[in-house]
Write an enzyme that holds these catalytic residues in place. Structure first.
Site, PDB file in Angstrom:
ATOM      1  N   GLU A 196       0.861  -1.187   0.000  1.00 10.81           N
ATOM      2  CA  GLU A 196       0.000   0.000   0.000  1.00 10.81           C
ATOM      3  C   GLU A 196       0.890   1.227   0.000  1.00 10.81           C
ATOM      4  O   GLU A 196       1.885   1.281   0.717  1.00 10.81           O
ATOM      5  CB  GLU A 196      -0.901   0.084   1.243  1.00 10.81           C
ATOM      6  CG  GLU A 196      -2.000  -0.929   1.290  1.00 10.81           C
ATOM      7  CD  GLU A 196      -2.931  -0.741   2.489  1.00 10.81           C
ATOM      8  OE1 GLU A 196      -3.066   0.401   2.983  1.00 10.81           O
ATOM      9  OE2 GLU A 196      -3.499  -1.743   2.935  1.00 10.81           O
TER      10      GLU A 196
HETATM   11  P1  P53 Z   1      -7.623   5.679   4.834  1.00  8.22           P
HETATM   12  C1  P53 Z   1      -3.883   4.432   9.396  1.00  8.22           C
HETATM   13  C2  P53 Z   1      -2.538   4.640   9.084  1.00  8.22           C
HETATM   14  C3  P53 Z   1      -1.983   4.029   7.982  1.00  8.22           C
HETATM   15  C4  P53 Z   1      -2.771   3.195   7.196  1.00  8.22           C
HETATM   16  O1  P53 Z   1      -6.309   4.784   4.874  1.00  8.22           O
HETATM   17  C5  P53 Z   1      -4.097   2.971   7.519  1.00  8.22           C
HETATM   18  C6  P53 Z   1      -4.668   3.584   8.612  1.00  8.22           C
HETATM   19  C7  P53 Z   1      -6.106   3.379   8.949  1.00  8.22           C
HETATM   20  O2  P53 Z   1      -6.857   4.466   8.527  1.00  8.22           O
HETATM   21  O3  P53 Z   1      -4.905   2.119   6.835  1.00  8.22           O
HETATM   22  C8  P53 Z   1      -4.518   1.524   5.617  1.00  8.22           C
HETATM   23  O4  P53 Z   1      -8.627   4.912   4.062  1.00  8.22           O
HETATM   24  C9  P53 Z   1      -5.450   0.353   5.392  1.00  8.22           C
HETATM   25  C10 P53 Z   1      -6.469   0.578   4.313  1.00  8.22           C
HETATM   26  C11 P53 Z   1      -6.805   2.043   4.252  1.00  8.22           C
HETATM   27  C12 P53 Z   1      -5.560   2.792   3.809  1.00  8.22           C
HETATM   28  O5  P53 Z   1      -4.473   2.536   4.685  1.00  8.22           O
HETATM   29  O6  P53 Z   1      -7.986   5.862   6.255  1.00  8.22           O
HETATM   30  O7  P53 Z   1      -4.778  -0.862   5.192  1.00  8.22           O
HETATM   31  O8  P53 Z   1      -7.574  -0.251   4.569  1.00  8.22           O
HETATM   32  O9  P53 Z   1      -7.872   2.362   3.432  1.00  8.22           O
HETATM   33  C13 P53 Z   1      -5.748   4.281   3.705  1.00  8.22           C
HETATM   34  O10 P53 Z   1      -7.225   6.940   4.138  1.00  8.22           O
END
Ligand code: P53
Length: 476
Positions: free
Chosen positions: A374
């Site tokens: 990611e």
């Molecule tokens: P969103 C926190 C910090 C780093 C990654 O996040 C995180 C989170 C939780 O919010 O989540 C991951 O959608 C996760 C995904 C998520 C993505 O990062 O809050 O594995 O499910 O959607 C982005 O902007």
């Protein structure tokens, strides 16, 4: 100069609950994501007691990938994806979580989905538990605070490993297992572990207990997976936000080491198969009474992961504080702003060099293959008059991160398997439940209130990423 490997896994990443929708289709049960309302930046998502009338639950429909996956995968293939990371919604396979037999309609859905990927030579990369465990396991068992969850998870893992043994090679067990290092807020304990705290409970010890059971379950799954298909590559998944010291003052440096210990010991257990001494000393100092058996410790040594999958969005900064002789770390209080970098509209600090640092950190410690599963830029997109989103800011973010990733490979020699940017198609934000916080290279016509046609369109970044993949990153 050498670059990325010839078989580098370029692709994109999503999670079932954030894009599938179809929350009651094919016998699916209610997941923890189904009882979370939409929030916003600074407004936490509400975790309701079951589904309440009149509330906005954005994951119920999400972007309706459940019905549209063929068209979406076609677009991924057009971009040139070599792999596609998604998760299997546990609730499609075991709707309540504690059944003895899997749900055939759910298994069939993923058979069809993986076949569709394989038709285009896209390798599925599959997370077993990505913030979407069965809600029934929360109400009946208290989530992962209960040892029984190990058995339920291993049954689920065995069912899908067996069913997809010839279709899926790359797996991960628990998404961002270390998010729950922030046990002060309700979000991570609930999404990671299905833990809802009661007033007055010692949150921290419950977090360590839940994480321990997950690590044992992960190790059992790794062991079982390797028996089912010795070619499986099963990784962990860590949310990597490296924690820098604010200054070169020795106390700041040591605080950063202590903070890193609290957030990243999970990787030690996954990779090395045992708890680091600093954490055992911490448990002793805090007099935590944890249920960790000798048999568990044996299991951990047997179920070590094959690679380290991690997300990288941002870096953190900490500094030493008065009256903190043990350098205790509280994720809601110990972090300060980095004066050298800018932040996104959601306050996430943008730091491409931090990705190179993170790759070096993991590789120096563990010498295992790494997989950036990611990375991406959550931003507000506005289609222009021709309907196209000109997301130059996203291209810039990804370009700068890929460039640093390339330095880690070419100059530093880390072993990197692939790169799957987050939310390759717009989807529901995990943290806020918004549609407005978009990551996609493909735009989805839907807003925070659920209005829109759900039509898909290519953003400018779509063509840019297509070109990156075509040239295996040579042009970065
Ligand atoms: P969103 C926190 C910090 C780093 C990654 O996040 C995180 C989170 C939780 O919010 O989540 C991951 O959608 C996760 C995904 C998520 C993505 O990062 O809050 O594995 O499910 O959607 C982005 O902007």
């Amino acid at each position: 100069m050498a670059g990325f490997k010839a078989d580098f896994l370029w692709g994109g990443a999503v999670a079932a609950h954030q894009l599938e929708g179809g929350w009651q289709e094919g016998g699916k049960g209610i997941s923890v994501a189904d009882v979370m309302t939409a929030g916003a930046h600074g407004v936490p998502r509400e975790i309701t007691d079951g589904i309440l009338p009149g509330k906005n639950y954005p994951n119920h429909e999400a972007i309706d990938f459940y019905h549209r996956y063929k068209d979406d995968i076609k677009l991924f293939a057009e971009m040139g994806f070599k792999c596609f990371r998604t998760s299997i919604a546990w609730t499609r396979i075991f709707p309540q979580g504690d059944e003895l037999e899997p749900n055939e309609a759910g298994l069939q859905f993923y058979d069809d989905l993986f076949d569709e990927c394989l038709k285009y030579n896209i390798e599925p990369v599959i997370t077993l538990s990505h913030f979407e465990m069965p809600y029934h396991l929360v109400t009946e068992y208290g989530g992962w605070r209960n040892r029984k969850l190990i058995g339920f998870f291993v049954r689920f893992a065995n069912a899908v490993f067996t069913r997809y043994r010839s279709k899926v090679k790359y797996w991960m067990t628990f998404n961002e297992i270390n998010n729950q290092a922030n046990y002060h807020e309700d979000f991570a304990p609930f999404t990671n572990s299905g833990v809802k705290y009661k007033v007055g409970e010692d949150r921290e010890v419950i977090m360590y207990q839940a994480a321990h059971y997950e690590l044992v379950a992960s190790a059992l799954a790794v062991e079982a997976g390797h028996k089912i298909n010795p070619d499986f590559k099963i990784g962990c998944m860590i949310a990597m936000c490296p924690i820098y010291p604010l200054t070169c003052a020795p106390d700041d440096m040591m605080m950063s080491v202590a903070a890193m210990h609290r957030r990243y010991w999970f990787t030690d257990v996954h990779v090395r198969g045992y708890y680091p001494k600093h954490l055992l000393n911490y448990f002793a100092r805090r007099q935590f009474k944890l249920d960790i058996t000798d048999e568990d410790l044996q299991i951990l040594t047997r179920g070590r992961v094959d690679y380290i999958g991690f997300s990288y969005y941002m870096s953190f900064v900490t500094k030493a504080q008065e009256n903190n002789p043990h350098l205790d770390y509280d994720e809601t209080k110990s972090l300060v702003k980095n004066p050298y970098v800018k932040a996104s509209d959601w306050g996430w600090q943008i730091d491409p060099v931090g990705l190179r640092y993170s790759l070096n950190y993991f590789y120096d410690l563990y010498q295992l293959p790494l997989f950036v599963v990611e990375n991406g830029f959550g931003a507000i997109d506005q289609p222009e008059s021709d309907g196209v989103v000109n997301d130059q800011y996203r291209i810039e973010y990804m370009h700068n991160h890929i460039r640093e990733m390339k330095k880690a490979v070419v100059e530093d020699g880390v072993d990197l398997m692939g790169y799957t940017p987050w939310g390759c198609i717009d989807l529901v934000s995990a943290g806020t439940g918004e549609m407005k916080k978009r990551y996609g290279l493909i735009y989805v016509d839907k807003d925070n209130e659920g209005n829109g046609t759900l039509a898909r369109s290519r953003k400018k970044s779509f063509w840019w990423y297509q070109d990156v993949i075509k040239h295996n990153g040579e042009n970065i």
